[in-house]
Design a protein around this motif. Structure first.
Motif, PDB file in Angstrom:
ATOM      1  N   ILE A  34       0.837  -1.338   0.031  1.00  0.00           N
ATOM      2  CA  ILE A  34       0.001  -0.264  -0.051  1.00  0.00           C
ATOM      3  C   ILE A  34       0.931   1.341   0.070  1.00  0.00           C
ATOM      4  N   ALA A  35       2.035   1.216   0.738  1.00  0.00           N
ATOM      5  CA  ALA A  35       2.939   2.331   0.854  1.00  0.00           C
ATOM      6  C   ALA A  35       3.428   2.593  -0.486  1.00  0.00           C
ATOM      7  N   ALA A  36       3.918   1.480  -1.086  1.00  0.00           N
ATOM      8  CA  ALA A  36       4.479   1.603  -2.540  1.00  0.00           C
ATOM      9  C   ALA A  36       3.477   2.163  -3.509  1.00  0.00           C
ATOM     10  N   LEU A  37       2.267   1.660  -3.445  1.00  0.00           N
ATOM     11  CA  LEU A  37       1.282   2.128  -4.339  1.00  0.00           C
ATOM     12  C   LEU A  37       1.019   3.783  -4.140  1.00  0.00           C
ATOM     13  N   ASP A  38       1.194   4.393  -2.842  1.00  0.00           N
ATOM     14  CA  ASP A  38       0.836   5.549  -2.524  1.00  0.00           C
ATOM     15  C   ASP A  38       2.026   6.485  -3.021  1.00  0.00           C
ATOM     16  N   ALA A  39       3.174   5.874  -3.138  1.00  0.00           N
ATOM     17  CA  ALA A  39       4.577   6.705  -3.748  1.00  0.00           C
ATOM     18  C   ALA A  39       4.315   6.708  -5.118  1.00  0.00           C
ATOM     19  N   VAL A  40       3.973   5.433  -5.807  1.00  0.00           N
ATOM     20  CA  VAL A  40       3.493   5.671  -7.158  1.00  0.00           C
ATOM     21  C   VAL A  40       2.652   6.628  -7.658  1.00  0.00           C
ATOM     22  N   PHE A  41       1.566   6.694  -7.049  1.00  0.00           N
ATOM     23  CA  PHE A  41       0.493   7.669  -7.589  1.00  0.00           C
ATOM     24  C   PHE A  41       0.709   9.024  -7.130  1.00  0.00           C
ATOM     25  N   GLY A  42       1.409   9.214  -6.145  1.00  0.00           N
ATOM     26  CA  GLY A  42       2.086  10.518  -5.874  1.00  0.00           C
ATOM     27  C   GLY A  42       2.880  10.999  -6.907  1.00  0.00           C
ATOM     28  N   ALA A  43       3.762  10.253  -7.134  1.00  0.00           N
ATOM     29  CA  ALA A  43       4.907  10.509  -8.303  1.00  0.00           C
ATOM     30  C   ALA A  43       4.104  10.902  -9.563  1.00  0.00           C
ATOM     31  N   VAL A  44       2.998  10.052  -9.982  1.00  0.00           N
ATOM     32  CA  VAL A  44       2.217  10.110 -11.183  1.00  0.00           C
ATOM     33  C   VAL A  44       1.933  11.658 -11.297  1.00  0.00           C
ATOM     34  N   ARG A  45       1.114  11.974 -10.002  1.00  0.00           N
ATOM     35  CA  ARG A  45       0.443  13.177  -9.783  1.00  0.00           C
ATOM     36  C   ARG A  45       1.615  14.290  -9.935  1.00  0.00           C
ATOM     37  N   ALA A  46       2.645  14.267  -9.374  1.00  0.00           N
ATOM     38  CA  ALA A  46       3.687  15.203  -9.317  1.00  0.00           C
ATOM     39  C   ALA A  46       4.119  15.494 -10.780  1.00  0.00           C
ATOM     40  N   ASP A  53      10.069  15.393  -8.698  1.00  0.00           N
ATOM     41  CA  ASP A  53      11.509  15.351  -8.270  1.00  0.00           C
ATOM     42  C   ASP A  53      11.834  13.732  -7.944  1.00  0.00           C
ATOM     43  N   ASP A  54      12.964  13.515  -8.547  1.00  0.00           N
ATOM     44  CA  ASP A  54      13.417  11.936  -8.322  1.00  0.00           C
ATOM     45  C   ASP A  54      13.643  11.576  -7.000  1.00  0.00           C
ATOM     46  N   LYS A  55      14.427  12.633  -6.309  1.00  0.00           N
ATOM     47  CA  LYS A  55      14.823  12.243  -5.027  1.00  0.00           C
ATOM     48  C   LYS A  55      13.772  12.350  -4.185  1.00  0.00           C
ATOM     49  N   VAL A  56      12.934  13.196  -4.063  1.00  0.00           N
ATOM     50  CA  VAL A  56      11.717  13.073  -3.280  1.00  0.00           C
ATOM     51  C   VAL A  56      10.895  11.934  -3.458  1.00  0.00           C
ATOM     52  N   PHE A  57      10.690  11.507  -4.680  1.00  0.00           N
ATOM     53  CA  PHE A  57      10.151  10.137  -5.073  1.00  0.00           C
ATOM     54  C   PHE A  57      10.863   8.901  -4.376  1.00  0.00           C
ATOM     55  N   VAL A  58      12.006   8.885  -4.372  1.00  0.00           N
ATOM     56  CA  VAL A  58      12.759   7.434  -3.625  1.00  0.00           C
ATOM     57  C   VAL A  58      12.418   7.854  -2.198  1.00  0.00           C
ATOM     58  N   VAL A  59      12.705   8.852  -1.887  1.00  0.00           N
ATOM     59  CA  VAL A  59      12.889   9.232  -0.313  1.00  0.00           C
ATOM     60  C   VAL A  59      11.329   8.971   0.121  1.00  0.00           C
ATOM     61  N   SER A  60      10.287   9.227  -0.627  1.00  0.00           N
ATOM     62  CA  SER A  60       8.986   9.223   0.008  1.00  0.00           C
ATOM     63  C   SER A  60       8.839   7.617  -0.120  1.00  0.00           C
ATOM     64  N   PHE A  61       9.100   7.110  -1.112  1.00  0.00           N
ATOM     65  CA  PHE A  61       8.538   5.605  -1.149  1.00  0.00           C
ATOM     66  C   PHE A  61       9.437   4.785   0.026  1.00  0.00           C
ATOM     67  N   LEU A  62      10.702   5.086   0.251  1.00  0.00           N
ATOM     68  CA  LEU A  62      11.441   4.416   1.293  1.00  0.00           C
ATOM     69  C   LEU A  62      10.930   4.734   2.774  1.00  0.00           C
ATOM     70  N   SER A  63      10.594   6.122   3.070  1.00  0.00           N
ATOM     71  CA  SER A  63      10.185   6.316   4.118  1.00  0.00           C
ATOM     72  C   SER A  63       8.681   6.061   4.539  1.00  0.00           C
ATOM     73  N   ASN A  64       7.927   5.754   3.454  1.00  0.00           N
ATOM     74  CA  ASN A  64       6.596   5.369   3.804  1.00  0.00           C
ATOM     75  C   ASN A  64       6.632   3.936   3.978  1.00  0.00           C
ATOM     76  N   VAL A  65       7.537   3.172   3.221  1.00  0.00           N
ATOM     77  CA  VAL A  65       7.464   1.834   3.627  1.00  0.00           C
ATOM     78  C   VAL A  65       8.055   1.644   5.155  1.00  0.00           C
ATOM     79  N   VAL A  66       9.426   2.397   5.364  1.00  0.00           N
ATOM     80  CA  VAL A  66       9.650   2.156   6.787  1.00  0.00           C
ATOM     81  C   VAL A  66       9.070   2.373   7.739  1.00  0.00           C
TER      82      VAL A  66
END
Lengths: 110, 258, 269
Positions: A34-46, A53-66
């Motif tokens: 679910i956290a990964a899906l949230d990051a993906v849809f957030g990225a598509v919207r961005a 922003d690629d760094k924000v995407f990666v960081v938001s994904f990792l932090s979401n999951v963690v």
């Protein structure tokens, strides 16, 4: 296009390799998804908003999951694991829906 | 649209509401209508599938342990039928080989008649089995308990049975009577004794299953005792009236006979 | 409420807006490329995660619903085997009867007649005639497969054998239940909620067909304990019942008419 291909490649690898998930990791899998899906849809919207922003995407994904995994772990220790994972899924689910609504407005103006 | 102009307020009369509904319901071949039709069909399909799923039919409504029991029974029956089929095939081949076929056929037919006579209850029989005794100090045991016991023994493979002095056949019936129970019209009273030919171990084990007859009898103040025996002689026979209404179905002419 | 509002109005990670503003301030375009190595690697990771999660759920499934589905599949499969063997047995029996009849043509006329009579009495041969059909079906409505205790609206094996008992009492000459002919060795049993006749599971509606005197059987059955029992099943428990007289009923022969342990008495061993 390239990230979409990457996503597809990841799915294919997963299906082909069929890695065994250790038991202790299994309770976190649905939350991580679910956290990964949230990051993906957030990225598509961005991307559609023009502020990706690629760094924000990666960081938001990792932090979401963690963070999601940590909340569930904490819940397990306190004996309210299932309630907390439901909470996490609800919160992230609402976010996914709002982001998808924004994507829909961009793509179909509907 | 004229309707909108005449009544801008929300549904002042119910007639107006009905008219609007009717106008919406009128079929129009627009793309949106087709799409809505498609979605509605899908919804209907989904609902009916779900309803079908939740409604129980046959095996689907059974619990897991019940399914295990059914599977076990069906598997055993399959094995038994397989053995029987092989025996029959051997018999047929012996008959068809035709060297001594007339003598062979006569012997086989006699053998089969002997077996059928035992099953029909017109001939006495012997074999290993059990003696089952049901006591009834409180006079509460009725025909249903005995009927249940017979079903349980049949389930455990009992081949020939006798209740009191009465031979049990397919058409044996049990009714309650003043003195106890009546078996096909013959009155018997407690303690009820049932002789059965079959595998003693299987039948003994079957009578002890939870929820079975033994439990019911003990609940009514009686008791069940089972004695396995190496030899049970069943001497009672029935005198069946000639069937008047059941006639053999015409056998399709067999191509096997020349 | 503030939390929900926050979630609904600003679902996008605020970092995106912040870094975009920073880049604009630095004179760069507000967004970076989508196709960077970092993004691609993360995308692969997410794909892998999705596949692994889906795979592990799929593999866990048999432990829950799957076991029952598996069991039902196996039962259906073996029931088919049983049906197939029954048909083969019936065919072999017919062949044997034909061969016998041909060989016995002269010598064994009385034996043939005796065998025919025994076929009816034991239930091994197919018969036809007038009679009665008693049908029992569960009370309509959804049933809960996990419900414990006795569901009063379900037909039990006991209901079936009490009705059968009543039919024999009323003078029935031959009976079958859903195509399973009753012999002296036919148990009417249950496995949980399933009814088994001749060791085969049968499903509702349970049709008990009996051949007998068309003038007396319906009346005698209605007066018997079995008839009263059928009425009480429908009055008290909502079980759907019907009792119909018919002029022509055909009953199949029983598949299994053999004995393994019993021997004729007096023939020695």
């Amino acid at each position: 296009m390239i990230p979409a291909l990457g996503l597809l490649a990841g799915i294919v690898i997963g299906i082909v390799l069929k890695p065994d998930v250790p038991i202790w990791l299994q309770p976190y899998l649905p939350i991580a998804v679910i956290a990964a899906l949230d990051a993906v849809f957030g990225a598509v919207r961005a991307v559609l908003d023009g502020i990706f922003d690629d760094k924000v995407f990666v960081v938001s994904f990792l932090s979401n999951v963690v963070v999601a995994a940590f909340i569930v772990y904490l819940g397990d220790q306190l004996g309210v694991g299932s309630q907390l994972s439901t909470g996490v899924i609800v919160v992230l689910g609402v976010r996914i829906f709002s982001n998808v609504a924004a994507i829909r407005r961009h793509l179909f103006s509907a | 649209m004229s309707d909108l102009g005449s009544s801008p307020r929300p549904a002042t009369s119910s007639a107006g509401a009905w008219r609007r509904l009717a106008r919406m319901g009128r079929p129009r071949a627009t793309k949106a209508n087709v799409l809505v039709l498609l979605l509605a069909t899908l919804l209907g399909f989904a609902i009916s599938t779900q309803v079908h799923q939740t409604r129980s039919s046959g095996l689907e409504s059974l619990r897991e342990q019940d399914l295990v029991g059914v599977l076990d029974t069906v598997t055993q029956e399959g094995v038994r039928l397989g053995t029987e089929l092989r025996d029959l095939e051997r018999t047929r081949d012996r008959l068809a080989s035709g060297v001594d076929s007339e003598k062979e056929a006569l012997a086989l037919a006699r053998e089969r008649a002997d077996t059928l006579a035992i099953l029909a209850g017109t001939a006495p029989a012997t074999g290993p089995g059990i003696r089952l005794t049901i006591t009834d100090p409180d006079g509460k045991i009725g025909s249903t308990i005995l009927l249940d016991a017979i079903q349980e023994l049949r389930d455990a493979g009992a081949e020939v049975m006798q209740v009191g002095p009465v031979r049990v056949v397919a058409s044996t019936y049990f009714t309650d009577s003043d003195a106890g129970v009546s078996v096909s019209g013959t009155g018997i009273s407690a303690p009820y004794s049932i002789l059965a030919i079959g595998d003693p171990a299987t039948m003994t084990a079957a009578m002890g299953i939870p929820g079975g007859v033994t439990v019911s009898v003990r609940g009514l103040g009686g008791d069940v005792t089972i004695a396995p025996l190496d030899q049970v002689d069943i001497t009672a026979v029935v005198d069946l009236p000639t069937p008047r209404f059941a006639t053999p179905q015409p056998v399709p002419t067999s191509s096997a006979s020349p | 409420m503030t939390l929900i509002n926050e979630m609904l109005t600003r679902p996008l990670d605020p970092s995106y807006a912040a870094s975009a503003a920073r880049r604009v301030a630095a004179g760069e375009p507000p967004h970076t490329s989508v196709g960077t190595v970092l993004v691609t690697l993360t995308a692969i990771l997410i794909g892998l995660l999705l596949a692994v999660a889906a795979g592990s759920v799929r593999r866990d499934a048999p432990t829950a619903q799957g076991v029952r589905a598996e069991l039902i599949d196996q039962i259906t499969e073996r029931r088919d085997v049983v049906e197939e063997r029954s048909r083969a047995i019936a065919a072999r029996q017919q062949e044997i009867a034909g061969l016998e009849a041909a060989s016995l043509a002269g010598a064994g006329a009385s034996l043939t007649a005796r065998l025919q009579r025994l076929g009816i009495d034991t239930g091994s041969s197919a018969v036809e005639g007038p009679g009665l059909i008693v049908s029992l079906a569960d009370r309509p409505g959804p049933a809960d497969p996990e419900a414990t205790g006795v569901d009063q609206g379900k037909v039990l094996s006991r209901d079936v054998f009490i009705v059968v008992n009543g039919l024999w009492q009323s003078g029935a000459e031959a009976i079958s239940i859903n195509g399973q002919r009753l012999t002296v060795r036919s148990p009417i049993r249950f496995a949980g909620a399933a009814i088994l006749v001749n060791f085969r599971p049968i499903s509702p509606p349970y049709e008990i067909s009996a051949i007998g005197d068309p003038d007396q059987l319906p009346e005698l059955f209605a007066q018997s304990v079995g008839g009263a029992y059928v009425k009480s099943l429908s009055d008290n428990f909502g079980i759907v019942t019907s009792v119909t007289a018919k002029d022509d009923i055909s009953l199949p022969g029983a598949t299994r008419v053999s004995i393994d342990r019993a021997r004729p008495l007096g023939n020695g061993s």
